[in-house]
Design a protein around this motif. Structure first.
Motif, PDB file in Angstrom:
ATOM      1  N   ARG A 101       0.821  -1.346   0.084  1.00 30.63           N
ATOM      2  CA  ARG A 101      -0.010  -0.134   0.184  1.00 30.63           C
ATOM      3  C   ARG A 101       0.762   1.379  -0.099  1.00 30.63           C
ATOM      4  O   ARG A 101       0.317   2.182  -0.520  1.00 30.63           O
ATOM      5  CB  ARG A 101      -0.837  -0.084   1.217  1.00 30.63           C
ATOM      6  N   ARG A 102       2.078   1.339   0.528  1.00 28.92           N
ATOM      7  CA  ARG A 102       2.921   2.246   0.736  1.00 28.92           C
ATOM      8  C   ARG A 102       3.435   2.783  -0.630  1.00 28.92           C
ATOM      9  O   ARG A 102       3.634   3.899  -1.178  1.00 28.92           O
ATOM     10  CB  ARG A 102       3.877   2.176   1.563  1.00 28.92           C
ATOM     11  N   THR A 103       3.655   1.859  -1.495  1.00 29.40           N
ATOM     12  CA  THR A 103       3.953   2.098  -2.928  1.00 29.40           C
ATOM     13  C   THR A 103       3.240   2.737  -3.668  1.00 29.40           C
ATOM     14  O   THR A 103       3.572   3.790  -4.345  1.00 29.40           O
ATOM     15  CB  THR A 103       4.214   0.710  -3.623  1.00 29.40           C
ATOM     16  N   ILE A 104       1.906   2.333  -3.544  1.00 37.22           N
ATOM     17  CA  ILE A 104       0.557   3.221  -4.412  1.00 37.22           C
ATOM     18  C   ILE A 104       0.444   4.681  -3.709  1.00 37.22           C
ATOM     19  O   ILE A 104       0.318   5.484  -4.292  1.00 37.22           O
ATOM     20  CB  ILE A 104      -0.531   2.336  -4.242  1.00 37.22           C
ATOM     21  N   GLU A 105       0.444   4.605  -2.276  1.00 34.90           N
ATOM     22  CA  GLU A 105       0.509   5.963  -1.480  1.00 34.90           C
ATOM     23  C   GLU A 105       1.746   7.127  -1.988  1.00 34.90           C
ATOM     24  O   GLU A 105       1.480   8.228  -2.249  1.00 34.90           O
ATOM     25  CB  GLU A 105       0.860   5.873  -0.148  1.00 34.90           C
ATOM     26  N   LEU A 106       2.732   6.274  -2.173  1.00 36.88           N
ATOM     27  CA  LEU A 106       3.999   7.073  -2.659  1.00 36.88           C
ATOM     28  C   LEU A 106       3.697   7.677  -4.213  1.00 36.88           C
ATOM     29  O   LEU A 106       3.780   9.024  -4.515  1.00 36.88           O
ATOM     30  CB  LEU A 106       5.302   6.353  -2.888  1.00 36.88           C
ATOM     31  N   MET A 107       3.040   6.745  -4.755  1.00 38.44           N
ATOM     32  CA  MET A 107       2.967   7.154  -6.373  1.00 38.44           C
ATOM     33  C   MET A 107       1.657   8.254  -6.546  1.00 38.44           C
ATOM     34  O   MET A 107       1.891   9.232  -7.208  1.00 38.44           O
ATOM     35  CB  MET A 107       2.356   5.574  -7.273  1.00 38.44           C
ATOM     36  N   ASP A 108       0.718   7.889  -5.543  1.00 37.42           N
ATOM     37  CA  ASP A 108      -0.303   9.073  -5.422  1.00 37.42           C
ATOM     38  C   ASP A 108       0.210  10.425  -5.401  1.00 37.42           C
ATOM     39  O   ASP A 108      -0.067  11.392  -5.695  1.00 37.42           O
ATOM     40  CB  ASP A 108      -1.369   8.532  -4.492  1.00 37.42           C
ATOM     41  N   GLY A 109       1.087  10.344  -4.101  1.00 36.99           N
ATOM     42  CA  GLY A 109       1.701  11.739  -3.551  1.00 36.99           C
ATOM     43  C   GLY A 109       2.746  12.347  -4.649  1.00 36.99           C
ATOM     44  O   GLY A 109       2.607  13.482  -4.773  1.00 36.99           O
TER      45      GLY A 109
END
Length: 205
Positions: free
Chosen positions: A71-79
């Motif tokens: 999930r942190r990977t997607i949060e990073l991409m979103d940010g």
């Protein structure tokens, strides 16, 4: 003067600062991707410099999380996408890390990492890395089938593979001028290939 900008970030730093732990278990049926256009092949976006002469590219490298994407990977991409507002995004290979066991799991892994761009309508493409076919024997999803799946998304710009040319979906993308429709710049996306052989022309690699 038209110019290319690139945004670079430390994945390690961003992940260390990320909030909630966990992996994505988002559902994806065996059919079309969540953001794909169905029916006749949709017209793909055209890349062009902005009126201010700029063009920003963001690249993400080696997510390597298989179907349960962190999930942190997607949060990073979103940010990053929200902060940088790029004109184009490249995922530089190795989305698959050899852990997928089925065709559906491969599609889920790919779907998770392209959703941030598709949901924002940002053009994107993938270059294949040495790990992307690691699970192909079990899943039947070699690069050619992954490419077909990726090309079904509305904002994907991967080119077809060229018969007889080494690599999958080596792509040249032309950028139009901000003042005309003439191409003034090119982006080259090249398959890095599988693992290096032990020797080439008798010389150790």
């Amino acid at each position: 003067m038209e110019k290319i900008q690139g945004a670079g970030f430390s994945r390690r730093t961003a992940l260390a600062a990320a909030g909630t732990l966990g992996a994505l278990g988002l559902g994806l049926s065996a059919g079309a991707p969540a953001f794909a256009k169905t029916g006749p092949k949709a017209q793909k976006p055209v890349l062009a410099f902005r009126p201010d002469g700029g063009f920003k590219v963001v690249q993400f490298n080696d997510t390597q999380d298989d179907e349960r994407t962190d999930r942190r990977t997607i949060e990073l991409m979103d940010g990053v996408l929200d902060a940088e507002k790029p004109d184009f995004v490249v995922i530089n290979g190795d989305v698959i890390n050899g852990g997928c066991d089925t065709e559906l799991e491969v599609k889920q892994a790919l779907n998770h990492v392209v959703r941030p761009m598709e949901s924002r309508q940002i053009p994107w493409a993938v270059t294949f890395g040495n790990h992307d076919e690691d699970s192909a024997q079990r899943t039947g999803m070699a690069e050619d089938r992954m490419l077909e799946f990726l090309q079904s998304y509305e904002f994907n710009l991967n080119a077809d593979s060229v018969p007889g040319l080494t690599g999958t979906s080596n792509t040249q993308l032309l950028l139009q001028s901000s003042r005309s429709k003439d191409p003034v710049f090119a982006l080259w996306l090249i398959d890095t290939g599988r693992y290096a052989p032990d020797a080439i022309n008798g010389r150790e690699c």
